[in-house]
Scaffold this active site. Sequence first.
Site, PDB file in Angstrom:
ATOM      1  N   SER A  60      -9.386   2.076   2.809  1.00 38.29           N
ATOM      2  CA  SER A  60      -8.214   2.738   2.239  1.00 38.29           C
ATOM      3  C   SER A  60      -7.223   1.772   1.622  1.00 38.29           C
ATOM      4  O   SER A  60      -6.411   2.165   0.790  1.00 38.29           O
ATOM      5  CB  SER A  60      -7.534   3.613   3.293  1.00 38.29           C
ATOM      6  OG  SER A  60      -6.969   2.850   4.323  1.00 38.29           O
ATOM      7  N   LYS A  96       0.853  -1.181   0.000  1.00 44.63           N
ATOM      8  CA  LYS A  96       0.000   0.000   0.000  1.00 44.63           C
ATOM      9  C   LYS A  96       0.894   1.237   0.000  1.00 44.63           C
ATOM     10  O   LYS A  96       1.960   1.254   0.633  1.00 44.63           O
ATOM     11  CB  LYS A  96      -0.886  -0.033   1.244  1.00 44.63           C
ATOM     12  CG  LYS A  96      -1.916   1.085   1.348  1.00 44.63           C
ATOM     13  CD  LYS A  96      -2.781   0.856   2.582  1.00 44.63           C
ATOM     14  CE  LYS A  96      -3.807   1.955   2.797  1.00 44.63           C
ATOM     15  NZ  LYS A  96      -4.647   1.692   3.985  1.00 44.63           N
ATOM     16  N   SER A 153     -10.006  -0.771   7.300  1.00 44.57           N
ATOM     17  CA  SER A 153      -9.379  -0.556   5.996  1.00 44.57           C
ATOM     18  C   SER A 153      -8.551  -1.717   5.476  1.00 44.57           C
ATOM     19  O   SER A 153      -8.005  -1.644   4.374  1.00 44.57           O
ATOM     20  CB  SER A 153      -8.521   0.715   6.022  1.00 44.57           C
ATOM     21  OG  SER A 153      -9.358   1.842   5.898  1.00 44.57           O
TER      22      SER A 153
END
Length: 533
Positions: free
Chosen positions: A207, A127, A231
């Site tokens: 996210s 990420k 998330s």
Amino acid sequence: MKKRSIAALSAALVAAPLLAAGAPGQPAAAAEAGAGHSSSPASPGLVRGVDLDTVTIPELQARMKRGSLTSSELTLAYLQRIRTVDPKINAVLRTSPTALAQAVASDIRHRLGKSLGPLDGIPVLLKDNVDTRDMPTTAGSLALAGKAPSKDAELVRRLRAAGAVVLGKANMSEWANFRAAKPTSGWSAVGGQTLNPYVLDRNPCGSSSGSAAALAASLAQVTIGTETDGSIVCPAGMNGVVGHKPSLGLVSQSGVVPISAEQDTAGPMARNVVDTALTLSVIGGSDSRTAAGLADAGLRPGSLRGKRIGLWRLPALGAGVDELMTRTAARLRAAGARVVEVTPPYQGRLAELEFPALLSEFHRDIDAYLATRNGPRDLAGLIEFNRTHPAERSCFAGQELFEMALAAPPTTDPGYLAMRAELKDLSRRSIDETMAAHDLDAIASPSNPPAWTSDCARGDNDVIPSSTPAAVAGYPSLSVPAGFVGELPVGLLLMAGDRQDAALLSLGAAVERKLDAWRAPRYLPTVPPATTG
């Protein structure tokens, strides 16, 4: 150095420039390298007869050990899938310029019988809020889109030390969805909008959206996500993959763009529990015994017979989800589990307290992080940057959460301290008391509703309370595929007590095996609303 080592190294040095020519950005070479691989998003990626949709890390390691597959071939296959499939879903921001060199180094180790462990040679996407010294780390914001961080996050250091191939960065919701009052998950000014691979006009949630969507599309073997509240587990559920939010502190927060040190954690995501557990054993094993226990949890799934699971139904997530939970409970009972319905207490009070506490913590923690980076040096500077850069407002204009955090009480304020203490107490009691009252091995609930349509004007439709108790308590939670409502995946969220990660992964592997709910995405343009339940 032994002659064998010299020969292997020489061969690798000769091969490296040829392999590097296949990196993204050099279309002809990449296309040639991908010859024989599937280029259709609806069909599996194949390399040396290996189906990338379904292969596990142990299966890959067995092939690399006997020489029927190399990390270089595997890495090239994933780079080719990124090149051909990712344009449909926009999940990958960038690939590492050193990915193939990392793979060559792994091939040398495998050839010499010196593998560094289960992740050696395995391609991993990160990420884009996890610091890497060789690639930008932006948290989706143009404010951080310049020079790369000076060093790797601690979890990246662990991945590299274990021989993993750091393949690149996945898109994410800008600032982990902690900027605007009505954000759109999966959108960032740096990467644009990530799409759900199952139905392209639907949202990927949370996210860690790019990390989950990339997995669903088989663009990496495993990915790293992060969670403050939901998330990891919501995007895992909504994209039909596995996501584990570890116990707070099991994975280092160092080098990860923060929201709150009291709740933030990075965690592994994969298409199956075994790969998830093996990845956690590398990034979260504080000692060899802990790492071995985490790895074994995925490799040796337990039985469901005699397990006691509390089902928190959450019917507000829709009739389709509730019907799926009924079927899921029946299947778990058929496997010998005892399923009882529960409702963890204190959820209303947790919802009242969590957000104001996060505002104070974000101001403290983002200021500390920004002081280590080029660009705005604090939250006030970040707010000004957004005001003066129109591209930051191209999907949604607001930065209300930033402005509220700037005005929030400091974390030394007595009112804040009382709030966080109550949050910790009630969140832990909500799980501990429920598990003790019913003698449970885990609490289960839906991870997500069917994916909503992505809409910049409206923002998300994501009131999903199931992630909050474990997130606020700092306890582990694990989402595994439960099934579908129409064409849209829904996950089953399992949660347990502090540091019960290994036991939860073992139970999750047994649930995964019984439900057998995974299926590859079909990249449908849309579906009628009536089919989403």
